[in-house]
Motif scaffolding. Sequence first.
Motif, PDB file in Angstrom:
ATOM      1  N   PRO A   1       0.866  -1.287   0.025  1.00 37.70           N
ATOM      2  CA  PRO A   1       0.066   0.096   0.027  1.00 37.70           C
ATOM      3  C   PRO A   1       0.900   1.131   0.003  1.00 37.70           C
ATOM      4  O   PRO A   1       0.650   2.243  -0.778  1.00 37.70           O
ATOM      5  N   LYS A   2       1.802   1.345   0.745  1.00 34.87           N
ATOM      6  CA  LYS A   2       2.713   2.611   0.908  1.00 34.87           C
ATOM      7  C   LYS A   2       3.268   2.873  -0.555  1.00 34.87           C
ATOM      8  O   LYS A   2       3.414   4.011  -0.949  1.00 34.87           O
ATOM      9  N   LEU A   3       3.752   1.617  -1.105  1.00 40.50           N
ATOM     10  CA  LEU A   3       4.660   2.007  -2.501  1.00 40.50           C
ATOM     11  C   LEU A   3       3.383   2.346  -3.617  1.00 40.50           C
ATOM     12  O   LEU A   3       3.971   3.018  -4.318  1.00 40.50           O
ATOM     13  N   TYR A   4       2.346   1.661  -3.374  1.00 41.74           N
ATOM     14  CA  TYR A   4       1.410   2.106  -4.557  1.00 41.74           C
ATOM     15  C   TYR A   4       0.899   3.479  -4.278  1.00 41.74           C
ATOM     16  O   TYR A   4       0.823   4.039  -5.485  1.00 41.74           O
ATOM     17  N   GLU A   5       0.829   4.183  -3.222  1.00 41.43           N
ATOM     18  CA  GLU A   5       0.877   5.377  -3.103  1.00 41.43           C
ATOM     19  C   GLU A   5       1.880   6.469  -3.807  1.00 41.43           C
ATOM     20  O   GLU A   5       1.434   7.481  -4.120  1.00 41.43           O
ATOM     21  N   ARG A   6       3.110   5.806  -3.662  1.00 37.66           N
ATOM     22  CA  ARG A   6       4.173   6.613  -4.371  1.00 37.66           C
ATOM     23  C   ARG A   6       4.114   6.558  -5.705  1.00 37.66           C
ATOM     24  O   ARG A   6       4.333   7.678  -6.471  1.00 37.66           O
ATOM     25  N   PHE A   7       3.516   5.708  -6.580  1.00 34.96           N
ATOM     26  CA  PHE A   7       3.504   5.472  -8.002  1.00 34.96           C
ATOM     27  C   PHE A   7       2.173   5.940  -8.384  1.00 34.96           C
ATOM     28  O   PHE A   7       2.011   6.333  -9.644  1.00 34.96           O
ATOM     29  N   TYR A   8       1.012   6.013  -7.801  1.00 38.30           N
ATOM     30  CA  TYR A   8      -0.379   6.319  -7.937  1.00 38.30           C
ATOM     31  C   TYR A   8      -0.222   7.721  -8.778  1.00 38.30           C
ATOM     32  O   TYR A   8      -0.016   8.626  -8.057  1.00 38.30           O
ATOM     33  N   ARG A   9      -1.214   7.950  -9.772  1.00 36.36           N
ATOM     34  CA  ARG A   9      -1.350   9.110 -10.365  1.00 36.36           C
ATOM     35  C   ARG A   9      -2.867   9.167 -10.620  1.00 36.36           C
ATOM     36  O   ARG A   9      -3.269   8.462 -11.569  1.00 36.36           O
ATOM     37  N   ALA A  10      -3.550  10.060 -10.052  1.00 35.54           N
ATOM     38  CA  ALA A  10      -4.878  10.153  -9.922  1.00 35.54           C
ATOM     39  C   ALA A  10      -5.424  10.387 -11.237  1.00 35.54           C
ATOM     40  O   ALA A  10      -6.388   9.910 -11.722  1.00 35.54           O
ATOM     41  N   LYS A  11      -4.613  11.136 -12.140  1.00 34.96           N
ATOM     42  CA  LYS A  11      -5.201  11.612 -13.576  1.00 34.96           C
ATOM     43  C   LYS A  11      -4.641  10.693 -14.416  1.00 34.96           C
ATOM     44  O   LYS A  11      -4.428  11.058 -15.699  1.00 34.96           O
TER      45      LYS A  11
ATOM     46  N   ILE B   1       0.329  -5.804 -21.332  1.00 31.90           N
ATOM     47  CA  ILE B   1       0.809  -5.450 -19.911  1.00 31.90           C
ATOM     48  C   ILE B   1      -0.354  -4.194 -19.595  1.00 31.90           C
ATOM     49  O   ILE B   1      -0.165  -3.302 -20.475  1.00 31.90           O
ATOM     50  N   TYR B   2      -1.194  -4.218 -18.693  1.00 35.58           N
ATOM     51  CA  TYR B   2      -1.785  -3.179 -18.297  1.00 35.58           C
ATOM     52  C   TYR B   2      -1.745  -2.253 -17.580  1.00 35.58           C
ATOM     53  O   TYR B   2      -1.062  -2.656 -16.466  1.00 35.58           O
ATOM     54  N   VAL B   3      -1.611  -0.915 -17.665  1.00 38.16           N
ATOM     55  CA  VAL B   3      -1.506   0.124 -16.786  1.00 38.16           C
ATOM     56  C   VAL B   3      -2.649   1.010 -16.431  1.00 38.16           C
ATOM     57  O   VAL B   3      -3.439   1.441 -17.294  1.00 38.16           O
TER      58      VAL B   3
END
Length: 215
Positions: free
Chosen positions: A62-72, A96-98
Amino acid sequence: MFGLFRRKKIESWEIELLGKIFGKNPEKFDVKFHQQIVSGLFTGVHIGLSDIPNYIGFKYDPKLYERFYRAKGRNYKFSNILIRDLFTNEYLPVSIYVSSGVINGYSIDKNISKHKLDSSDINVRLMHKIFIGEDNSNVLSLLTADERDLIIESDIYPTLLDNRAYYHLKELEDGDFIGIDEQNNLYKITHDPFEINMIDRNLLIDLLEGKLDLY
């Protein structure tokens, strides 16, 4: 192998494979994807939770996901990544899906019950980036009404080859395809050998109906 069990653990070969795809092709992929792979972001897999055939989804720290997540961030997939199967010696198409800037998972885009992907033999020459839910009106405007009736709109997507955009219209064999450019020129595009050959624009109807074989 898909469908025989519902594993939850991500395999070491999957991490290695992703690392080879994203780490050795900097001209095609943003460095952020390789950073996700080596960071320890992926902690497990989801199987059977998608309507995409042969899809393996990833679980995250979860913490690493927040680092890479881009809401837009836009939703898309890298499609037609060709990887040799050690069992059959043929190249299997992989997508590969993004989503929101994060690698979501991957699928083998062929109905196959058993496989072993060779991470040392990967071909991304004809890989294309497909934006999910994008507007293809610019390409559709180039086609006649009869041609549009023979094409599934979701089959239209751009691919950048030799710094020029071509739009996929019809799949041929082994990742080859019929494409069109924004100047309404028609092409047969092959990956082995890699060639982009212009063909008669008037042949598209016969190609779409399967009346003409270019091989």
